[in-house]
Design an enzyme around this catalytic site. Structure first.
Site, mmCIF file in Angstrom:
data_model
loop_
_atom_site.group_PDB
_atom_site.id
_atom_site.type_symbol
_atom_site.label_atom_id
_atom_site.label_comp_id
_atom_site.label_asym_id
_atom_site.label_seq_id
_atom_site.Cartn_x
_atom_site.Cartn_y
_atom_site.Cartn_z
ATOM 1 N N LYS A 40 -6.000 -1.541 1.368
ATOM 2 C CA LYS A 40 -7.435 -1.800 1.209
ATOM 3 C C LYS A 40 -7.999 -1.015 0.028
ATOM 4 C CE LYS A 40 -8.369 -0.625 5.489
ATOM 5 N NZ LYS A 40 -6.985 -0.402 5.967
ATOM 6 N N THR A 41 -7.691 0.261 -0.036
ATOM 7 C CA THR A 41 -8.168 1.085 -1.161
ATOM 8 C C THR A 41 -7.572 0.606 -2.467
ATOM 9 O OG1 THR A 41 -8.378 3.011 0.306
ATOM 10 C CG2 THR A 41 -8.322 3.431 -2.062
ATOM 11 N N ASP A 88 -14.835 3.826 2.232
ATOM 12 C CA ASP A 88 -13.779 3.749 3.237
ATOM 13 C C ASP A 88 -14.342 4.134 4.599
ATOM 14 O OD1 ASP A 88 -11.282 3.262 4.190
ATOM 15 O OD2 ASP A 88 -10.381 5.115 3.456
ATOM 16 N N THR A 136 -10.869 -0.063 9.644
ATOM 17 C CA THR A 136 -9.795 -0.396 10.581
ATOM 18 C C THR A 136 -10.377 -0.900 11.892
ATOM 19 O OG1 THR A 136 -9.756 1.899 11.376
ATOM 20 C CG2 THR A 136 -8.251 1.336 9.585
ATOM 21 N N ARG A 154 2.477 1.575 2.537
ATOM 22 C CA ARG A 154 2.412 3.042 2.510
ATOM 23 C C ARG A 154 3.630 3.650 3.182
ATOM 24 N NH1 ARG A 154 -2.815 5.340 5.109
ATOM 25 N NH2 ARG A 154 -3.719 4.473 3.204
#
Length: 341
Positions: A69-70, A114, A163, A222
């Site tokens: 997302k980032t 975020d 999330t 990640r």
């Protein structure tokens, strides 16, 4: 709170595991692997916004941690050739914190928040007007002398990531023109990510090793990048010129990660439900206490992949393991017909 220039630091100037992960992030849409439908649509929206000379509509990104997302927010800023300002909802403690960031935005900048589900109500209300009218209503003075001052801000693109879409207020969600939901990555996309990251790290990896590493990474970029760095360490320690299948198999065993990507704590969650609660159902709060984690960690980190892998179910009565979980753990299923008699 992060400074606007934080995102401009070159990878070679950074230190630490998190910063190394930043160096592996794609910078443009052509480098972004996976999420095909979302990527194609977003490319169209970016292209047409640039043709009109307008800011991109506000973008709402939903999905578990580690799916990009980032990274995608930064890619959007790069594709738009605009500035990128990043913060998180917990860092916005008072309305003036938000006002300071918004008033310093340049035209068509990308403003990334975020964990947007954690915004305080007063800050969220300020954000409503900023998103719709590109202005902020600020109260000046106190008591009878108080008056509202409208502060104009330049058109910008807000990218909100969460999330927990279910706890974001409806008024806030309705102000995002482009909602996207991330899904866990497919096997072939994960393999492509492994090979791309290995190239950036200047480490060789065999195809079968890349396949196993991708399969064991929970469909999460990640995670696969973190494991790739560890496999590089194991290969270097063993004096292997490349990361081989044997290196990955041995490394995953050392890290207690199985072929489905389950870590020790994942298997512990399934075992506790089976052994203590006869396979479930068990409430989230009870389960979180049993494993020594917070409910947020259980719901945001562990459960999404266990559910995606078909090992866990959320039911109105609580969490239950599936027959696949019994098979994966090598256990005999409990006869649930007798549990409530």
């Amino acid at each position: 709170m992060k400074n606007k220039n934080d995102s401009l630091v070159r990878p070679e100037q950074q230190n630490g595991e998190d910063d190394k992960d930043i160096s592996l992030r794609p910078k443009y849409m052509s480098e972004f692997i996976g999420q095909k439908g979302m990527k194609e649509n977003l490319s169209i929206f970016i292209s047409t916004a640039k043709q009109r000379g307008e800011s991109l509509d506000h973008l709402f990104l939903i999905g578990p941690p580690g799916l990009g997302k980032t990274t995608l927010a930064q890619v959007v800023a790069n594709e738009l050739n605009t500035g990128f300002v990043q913060t998180s909802a917990p860092a916005l403690d008072k309305p003036k914190d938000l006002v300071g960031l918004l008033t310093n935005l340049k035209e068509r900048d990308v403003f990334f928040i975020d964990e947007i589900h954690r915004l305080k109500p007063a800050i969220e209300e300020l954000l409503y007007i900023a998103m719709e009218d590109y202005g902020i209503d600020w109260v000046v003075g106190q008591g009878p002398m108080a008056r509202t001052l409208r502060i104009a801000i330049k058109p910008f693109t807000l990218v909100g990531a969460t999330t927990k879409a279910g706890v974001v207020s409806s008024p806030l969600i309705s102000r995002f023109g482009i909602p996207f939901r991330f899904s866990f990555y497919e096997q072939n996309d994960m393999e492509a990510i492994v090979k791309r990251s290995a190239g950036i790290l200047n480490v060789k990896i065999n195809n079968d090793a890349a396949s196993l590493l991708a399969k064991s990474s929970r469909g999460t970029p990640r995670v696969v990048n973190r494991l790739l760095r560890r496999m590089r360490d194991f290969a270097q320690y063993a004096k292997e010129p490349s990361i081989t299948l044997a290196v990955v198999s041995d490394g995953l065993s050392r890290l207690e990660i199985d072929e489905l990507g389950l870590e020790k704590q994942d298997r512990e969650i399934l075992n506790i439900i089976i052994e203590r609660y006869k396979g479930g159902p068990v409430g989230a709060e009870t389960l979180a206490i049993s494993i020594g984690e917070s409910i947020e960690t259980l719901e945001d980190y562990y459960e999404p992949y266990l559910i995606q892998a078909g090992l866990l179910q959320r039911t109105p009565r609580g969490r239950m393991v599936t027959s696949l979980a019994y098979g994966h753990l090598g256990l005999k299923p409990v006869n649930t017909d007798t549990l409530f008699n």
